[in-house]
Design an enzyme around this catalytic site. Structure first.
Site, short mmCIF file in Angstrom:
data_model
loop_
_atom_site.label_atom_id
_atom_site.label_comp_id
_atom_site.label_asym_id
_atom_site.label_seq_id
_atom_site.Cartn_x
_atom_site.Cartn_y
_atom_site.Cartn_z
N GLY A 132 -7.09 0.62 -0.19
CA GLY A 132 -5.83 0.42 -0.91
C GLY A 132 -4.91 -0.61 -0.28
N GLU A 166 -14.56 11.82 3.34
CA GLU A 166 -14.89 10.40 3.58
C GLU A 166 -15.51 10.25 4.97
OE1 GLU A 166 -11.36 8.01 3.12
OE2 GLU A 166 -10.95 8.91 1.19
N ARG A 221 -5.22 10.19 -1.77
CA ARG A 221 -6.00 10.80 -0.70
C ARG A 221 -7.11 11.63 -1.32
NH1 ARG A 221 -4.31 7.91 2.55
NH2 ARG A 221 -3.34 8.34 4.55
N ILE A 229 -5.80 6.72 -5.79
CA ILE A 229 -5.55 5.75 -4.72
C ILE A 229 -4.74 6.44 -3.63
CG2 ILE A 229 -3.52 4.87 -5.98
CD1 ILE A 229 -5.75 2.39 -4.39
N ARG A 288 8.40 16.34 -8.87
CA ARG A 288 9.13 17.60 -8.94
C ARG A 288 10.58 17.36 -9.41
NH1 ARG A 288 8.16 20.39 -3.57
NH2 ARG A 288 6.48 18.89 -3.59
N ARG A 293 7.37 5.23 -3.82
CA ARG A 293 7.52 3.76 -3.78
C ARG A 293 6.31 3.05 -4.35
NH1 ARG A 293 10.04 5.16 1.83
NH2 ARG A 293 8.11 6.35 1.80
N ILE A 294 5.10 3.56 -4.04
CA ILE A 294 3.90 2.87 -4.54
C ILE A 294 3.77 3.10 -6.05
CG2 ILE A 294 1.39 2.62 -4.35
CD1 ILE A 294 1.64 3.60 -1.42
N HIS A 333 -11.74 3.27 0.43
CA HIS A 333 -10.39 3.47 0.99
C HIS A 333 -9.78 2.14 1.45
CE1 HIS A 333 -7.66 6.72 3.00
NE2 HIS A 333 -6.95 5.64 2.68
#
Ligand code: GLV
Length: 326
Positions: free
Chosen positions: A288, A268, A239, A237, A178, A157-158, A286
């Protein structure tokens, strides 16, 4: 008697207010993660929890929490969950997809533009009083974004929201998943599926949007960076851990790729200090999904998930439907 829940770290008063209509809340109102032993102790008498991505929810955290019914993450990513252990314990797990798509896509674009046009280094240079006057042949030549090829690895979705924004820059959009997306989504995003090698080879801007899992660890390492164009930029953006930070630092140092925009890192917040010496990387902490409106929407969605679960309903964003009776 209202059911008892844990909210593991400071969220929003509006969310606490909503939850308190349904639950008795044990609230860690500091914006700091609970140490693992305290997390486990405070979960032990609860039926539900609102968790943040800084909370590791695994067999150890759940060991004493025999009454727990649901853990509801305020994040779309849930690599802080050991989903198998949560499912094994018969606990529902939820996340917050959807509400952060546009904000996170905006952040990806902010990083993309910033690294392409060297905005952060230029800003630092101006502030340092270095600007002596406008020059035609200045030292600030960047890379054009318009008409370039945008590659997206992990077109969920992002990724789709990132792709739709590329239309304004007349870009060619390619992606790798995939399995192919339905044709109507590909059309709406004006995106073409290619194999991973072509994505690495052809992208001028490669945006990573894969969820983290052990199988996705170091998806981008030295071998993948070597296949990218020397003029390419990498945007992460998704992980930390999806990129091998050491390999990326080496590629940036040797200018084997032109630049990177990174919002997430291995380890992090203790990111590799070698990043600080590089001027071809833009680093953000982090952020986003970080607008108040979006973080509030995420917290409210987590609350909705928990309230539904405790009312015996299927929560809207259930990650492990196997826990429900057949
Ligand atoms: C943030 O990183 C999220 O997964 O929501």
């Amino acid at each position: 008697m209202k059911p008892k829940i844990l909210v593991t770290r400071a969220i929003f008063p509006e969310t606490i207010e909503r939850l308190s209509q349904h639950c008795e809340i044990d609230y860690n109102d500091r914006d700091a993660a609970l140490p693992a032993d305290q997390l486990a102790a405070r979960l032990s008498d609860k039926v539900g929890a609102i968790t943040l991505l800084s909370d590791r929810i695994d067999a150890t955290a759940l060991a004493g929490a025999s009454g727990l019914k649901a853990v509801c993450n305020v994040a779309v990513g849930y690599n802080n969950f050991d989903l198998a252990a949560i499912t094994q314990a018969g606990v529902m797990a939820t996340n917050t997809p959807g509400v952060l798509n546009d904000t996170t896509a905006d952040t990806a674009w902010a990083l993309l533009l910033a690294t392409a046009r060297r905005i952060v280094s230029a800003d630092k240079w101006v502030r340092a009083g270095q600007w002596q006057g406008w020059k035609f042949h200045d030292d600030w030549f960047g890379n054009d974004v318009h008409h370039a090829t945008l590659g997206i690895l992990g077109m969920g979705r992002i990724g789709q929201a990132v792709a739709r924004r590329a239309a304004g820059f007349d870009m060619r959009v390619i992606y790798h998943n995939r399995s192919p997306l339905p044709a109507d989504i590909e059309q709406a995003c004006k995106a073409t599926r290619v194999d991973k090698e072509a994505l690495l080879r052809e992208s001028d801007f490669l945006v990573l949007l894969l969820p983290y899992s052990p199988a996705a660890h170091h998806t981008i390492g030295a071998a993948e960076l070597a296949q990218m164009k020397p003029s390419a930029h990498l945007i992460n953006i998704a992980r930390g851990g999806i990129v091998d930070d050491s390999a990326l630092i080496e590629a940036l140092r040797q200018k084997r790729i032109a630049g990177a925009g990174l919002d997430v890192f291995e380890n992090e917040p203790a990111l590799d200090p070698r990043y600080f010496a590089l001027d071809n990387v833009v680093l953000t902490p982090h952020i986003g999904s970080s607008t108040r409106a979006t973080r509030l929407a995420m917290a409210m969605l987590a609350a909705d998930n928990l309230i539904a679960a405790l009312a015996g309903k299927r929560p809207p964003n259930l990650l492990n439907p196997d826990v429900l009776p057949a």
